[in-house]
Design an enzyme around this catalytic site. Structure first.
Site, short mmCIF file in Angstrom:
data_model
loop_
_atom_site.label_atom_id
_atom_site.label_comp_id
_atom_site.label_asym_id
_atom_site.label_seq_id
_atom_site.Cartn_x
_atom_site.Cartn_y
_atom_site.Cartn_z
N CYS A 276 0.87 -1.18 0.00
CA CYS A 276 0.00 0.00 0.00
C CYS A 276 0.91 1.22 0.00
O CYS A 276 1.07 1.90 1.01
CB CYS A 276 -0.93 0.00 1.21
SG CYS A 276 -2.10 -1.38 1.23
N ALA A 277 1.51 1.49 -1.15
CA ALA A 277 2.67 2.37 -1.20
C ALA A 277 2.36 3.86 -1.18
O ALA A 277 3.24 4.67 -0.89
CB ALA A 277 3.50 2.05 -2.45
N GLY A 278 1.13 4.27 -1.55
CA GLY A 278 0.85 5.70 -1.61
C GLY A 278 0.80 6.35 -0.25
O GLY A 278 0.43 5.70 0.73
N GLY A 280 3.92 7.50 -0.85
CA GLY A 280 5.28 7.22 -1.28
C GLY A 280 6.39 7.52 -0.30
O GLY A 280 7.57 7.28 -0.62
N GLU A 301 -0.17 0.30 -5.55
CA GLU A 301 -1.09 1.35 -5.09
C GLU A 301 -2.36 1.28 -5.93
O GLU A 301 -2.29 1.22 -7.16
CB GLU A 301 -0.44 2.73 -5.20
CG GLU A 301 -1.36 3.90 -4.89
CD GLU A 301 -2.06 3.78 -3.56
OE1 GLU A 301 -3.29 3.97 -3.54
OE2 GLU A 301 -1.39 3.50 -2.55
N CYS A 398 -1.15 3.50 11.21
CA CYS A 398 -1.01 4.79 11.88
C CYS A 398 -2.22 4.96 12.80
O CYS A 398 -2.94 5.95 12.73
CB CYS A 398 -0.93 5.92 10.85
SG CYS A 398 -0.48 7.49 11.59
#
Length: 462
Positions: A276-278, A280, A301, A398
């Protein structure tokens, strides 16, 4: 002296009245526009501010004032609404939304910023007069004079008492979730809630192999070897940041990348994946770390605009970023057992980043947790499929909410007997007092560590 209409060469009284009006202060207008965009367009404060400041030509101290005024008002909205409700003889829902935005801005100036009372009231009334009408301006003047009659401590005693949700401006359900997440240390809850209302420090990261920490201005971060806390100024004006060799990144996010990169793996260590790279940030740091070891990172993403951000952020990493795939990570485009290291920084409520995303506390609802947990479990199941035996999988959120952290990991372990939980804390030895809700997991906290409340769990597949 001539007295007839033809001899009286001056503006009509109405036009004269307009000329004599005070001009709207650009800084207050900018903050007002940010609040409106957050409310109407579901905008994000941190993303709206740069464009708004540029549109009004505000820099330096003016830009800092707008940032604190807009962000601080949104953070403390719950408290200010309780104060305003005590000063208004009708429910707040019956106050025009634009007027309420302005009243909140005025309340923040009066109760939490070092703005003289007359300046806070006068500029807010002028703003309401120009953006709404004269009647609303008179109403705002009367309300703000009542707000100014007491300081914040006195108002809290009157409207909050022992209610932590009102006193610290968090929805009651969020307070309950954070209390549960603290476990046996619930006495820390007031400190945690207070930390959520502190303006976050700007933290930079030097991407290894591309820049060094001593190239960046600021104070070294206590736990990440790549970070500095910026003492002031615009990060975009720093050469390494402008060139993409460094970036803005919370220390907690740096530690997520560091924990995955330092965890030992058995055998091959060439193929890294960020599922889930976005947008970045973590992908860029991981790509730089991968490049230094002859490995390469592939980012996944779902959303096109976020995939573009990942590609742009990782461009400076050179060979470290193998590419970005726009795809649904619950059906990842990888073969079984094909990745050596996987980062799953899962979509979550974001309740661990309320300092930087102040509007999140007002947008999230309890039902969001249930929907997100379903997604988190599906993503983690897919990550387990892609991970090869002997590799390393880091699950991060998060958010400290137990349903998103301990419960997701525990359910995955129950469903996959081939997976075990490793001690991620052993790979972050510099971070004290960070034991997570499950043995071997890590939970960072803004009031203890000065970071976002990141949760980390390291999984292995036999």
């Amino acid at each position: 002296m001539p007295t007839g209409p033809a001899a009286y060469d001056s503006p009509r009284p109405r036009a004269l009245s307009r000329q004599r009006r005070r001009a709207v202060d650009p800084a207050r207008l900018a903050a007002f526009e940010v609040l409106k965009a957050v409310r109407v367009d579901d905008g994000y404060t941190n993303l709206l501010l740069p464009a708004t400041l540029a549109r009004h030509g505000l820099t330096g101290r003016d830009a800092a004032f707008v940032t604190e005024l807009a962000s601080g008002t949104i953070r403390r909205q719950g408290t200010y609404d309780a104060v305003l409700a005590a000063c208004i003889d009708r429910p707040l829902r019956k106050v025009e939304a634009k007027v309420l935005d302005a009243l909140r801005l005025g309340a923040h100036q009066l109760l939490a910023m070092r703005v003289p009372t007359h300046a806070a009231i006068d500029t807010t009334v002028t703003l309401v007069r120009e953006q709404v009408n004269q009647g609303a301006a008179g109403f705002s003047n009367a309300v703000l004079r009542k707000v100014a009659s007491q300081d914040l401590a006195a108002w809290l005693s009157q409207v909050a008492g022992d209610d932590l949700a009102v006193a610290h401006s968090h929805p009651a359900w969020v307070v309950d979730e954070l209390r549960r997440a603290l476990g046996g240390r619930a006495e820390e809850l007031p400190a945690l809630l207070a930390a959520d209302n502190d303006a976050p420090r700007v933290t930079l990261v030097a991407r290894p192999g591309l820049s060094a920490r001593d190239e960046l201005p600021g104070t070294p971060t206590p736990y990440s070897p790549y970070g500095v806390v910026l003492d002031g100024g615009d990060p975009a004006g720093i050469v390494a940041v402008a060139e993409g060799r460094a970036g803005v990144q919370d220390e907690g996010s740096q530690l997520v990348a560091l924990a995955l990169a330092t965890a030992p793996v058995e055998g091959r260590d060439e193929r890294w994946v960020d599922l889930c790279a976005g947008p970045g940030g973590k992908a860029s740091l991981l790509a730089a770390l991968a490049s230094s070891r002859g490995a390469a990172l592939t980012g996944v993403e779902l959303h096109h605009h976020r995939a573009r951000l990942v590609a742009r952020a990782g461009a400076a990493a050179g060979s470290g970023l193998a590419g970005v795939v726009q795809a649904d990570a619950t059906r990842a485009p990888f073969a079984d057992a094909s990745a050596d290291r996987i980062l799953l920084d899962a979509p979550c409520t974001g309740l661990g980043a309320l300092r930087r995303r102040p509007e999140a506390r007002w947008r999230r609802r309890p039902g969001d947790v249930t929907e997100l947990v379903t997604l988190q479990r599906a993503l983690l199941t897919e990550a387990v499929r892609v991970l090869r035996p002997g590799g390393a999988l880091l699950y991060a959120t998060c958010s400290p909410v137990l349903a998103e952290t301990a419960s997701v990991v525990a359910a995955t372990l129950a469903d996959h007997p081939e997976v075990r939980l490793d001690d991620v804390g052993a790979h972050l030895p510099a971070v004290p007092d960070a034991e997570g809700p499950l043995p071997g997991t890590v939970q960072l906290w803004p009031h203890r560590h000065g970071t976002d409340a990141m949760f980390l769990a390291l999984l292995r597949k036999e």
